[in-house]
Write an enzyme that holds these catalytic residues in place. Structure first.
Site, mmCIF file in Angstrom:
data_model
loop_
_atom_site.group_PDB
_atom_site.id
_atom_site.type_symbol
_atom_site.label_atom_id
_atom_site.label_comp_id
_atom_site.label_asym_id
_atom_site.label_seq_id
_atom_site.Cartn_x
_atom_site.Cartn_y
_atom_site.Cartn_z
ATOM 1 N N VAL A 101 0.900 -1.318 0.017
ATOM 2 C CA VAL A 101 -0.081 0.045 0.096
ATOM 3 C C VAL A 101 0.817 1.224 0.047
ATOM 4 O O VAL A 101 2.095 1.353 0.481
ATOM 5 C CB VAL A 101 -0.980 -0.012 1.371
ATOM 6 C CG1 VAL A 101 -1.405 1.415 1.367
ATOM 7 C CG2 VAL A 101 -2.064 -0.971 1.076
ATOM 8 N N CYS A 102 0.433 2.103 -0.640
ATOM 9 C CA CYS A 102 1.053 3.504 -0.722
ATOM 10 C C CYS A 102 2.494 3.363 -0.987
ATOM 11 O O CYS A 102 2.764 2.465 -2.134
ATOM 12 C CB CYS A 102 1.165 3.968 0.768
ATOM 13 S SG CYS A 102 1.395 6.214 0.792
ATOM 14 N N THR A 103 3.599 3.910 -0.798
ATOM 15 C CA THR A 103 4.866 3.798 -0.993
ATOM 16 C C THR A 103 5.571 2.643 -0.832
ATOM 17 O O THR A 103 6.720 2.320 -1.100
ATOM 18 C CB THR A 103 5.822 5.088 -0.621
ATOM 19 O OG1 THR A 103 5.663 5.082 0.730
ATOM 20 C CG2 THR A 103 5.334 6.320 -1.285
ATOM 21 N N THR A 121 0.820 3.462 -6.490
ATOM 22 C CA THR A 121 1.433 3.876 -5.569
ATOM 23 C C THR A 121 0.826 5.319 -4.892
ATOM 24 O O THR A 121 -0.431 5.557 -5.506
ATOM 25 C CB THR A 121 2.848 3.929 -5.446
ATOM 26 O OG1 THR A 121 3.277 4.269 -3.960
ATOM 27 C CG2 THR A 121 3.063 5.035 -6.374
#
Length: 231
Positions: A101-103, A121
């Site tokens: 998840v995300c970065t 991302t």
């Protein structure tokens, strides 16, 4: 059905909602056994100062069925951390799913685990993910075979529910969604660069510019070193 072992990576200065969004879903789903894992089992201070602790270290971690990597400020050192990269690569050899998840997607990319896959991302880091040669998609959740990635921070809940549905069916995921009362009604339409007003977008870009440039430098150096090693 045997529970899937989900290894959820912990590290200093990670974004806690990247972790707890999916965690809330996974912990309510009968099909998952959640295993918080870190380099060791010492207390970890995340963004904002909250202290949490992993259940197992890299060394003692069993073979995982699912690898999950959250994001946050703390991914900067992880991008070049040989111990973490090696752990992810070794686990990925037999894991059924590689997720983030995300970065956290940048860490997977640094480990070479998104080569040949589509992924997403945080919107601010899409260009960084492309630096690794990854085909990016602007979406809350992107599934490409056994690679499943979520967008920025709050997308972790969408990711968790989507993944639960993939493993155990939509009914289970819907029940969990209702348990969580996940019925987003944001007070402002500023949650995307496509809907945020220009002053808000500009201010957000300014606040995140230093982090973006720092990561870009780390990735350039990492890719340069990798190119030299392989030549």
């Amino acid at each position: 059905m045997q529970k899937l072992k989900v290894g959820m990576l912990l590290f200093p200065d990670m974004t806690i909602l990247d972790f707890t969004g999916p965690y809330e879903v996974f912990s309510k789903a009968w099909c998952f056994e959640v295993i918080p894992v870190a380099v060791n089992t010492d207390p970890v201070k995340v963004e904002g100062g909250l202290i949490i602790q992993a259940a197992v270290s890299y060394h003692d971690c069993p073979q995982l069925d699912v690898i999950f990597v959250p994001g946050g400020k703390g991914i900067n050192p992880l991008l070049t951390d040989k111990q973490t990269i090696s752990f992810l690569q070794q686990q990925a050899e037999k894991a059924r799913y590689i997720t983030s998840v995300c970065t956290g997607a940048l860490v997977l990319a640094a480990a070479g685990l998104l080569d040949g896959y589509k992924a997403t991302t945080h919107w601010r880091s899409l260009e960084l993910l492309r630096m690794f040669g990854v085909e990016t998609v602007e979406a809350r959740v992107v599934k490409d075979r056994n690679r499943i990635t979520g967008g920025g921070v709050t997308a972790g809940i969408d990711f968790g529910l989507s993944f639960a549905a993939t493993i155990a069916g939509e009914e289970l995921a819907k029940v969990i969604q209702l348990q969580l009362e996940y019925n987003p009604q944001p007070p402002f339409h500023a949650g995307s660069p496509k809907t945020a007003e220009m002053p808000v977008l500009q201010k957000t870009r300014e606040l995140t510019q230093l982090m973006l440039e720092t990561r870009k430098k780390i990735i350039k150096e990492l890719l340069s070193t990798s190119l030299q090693t392989n030549s």
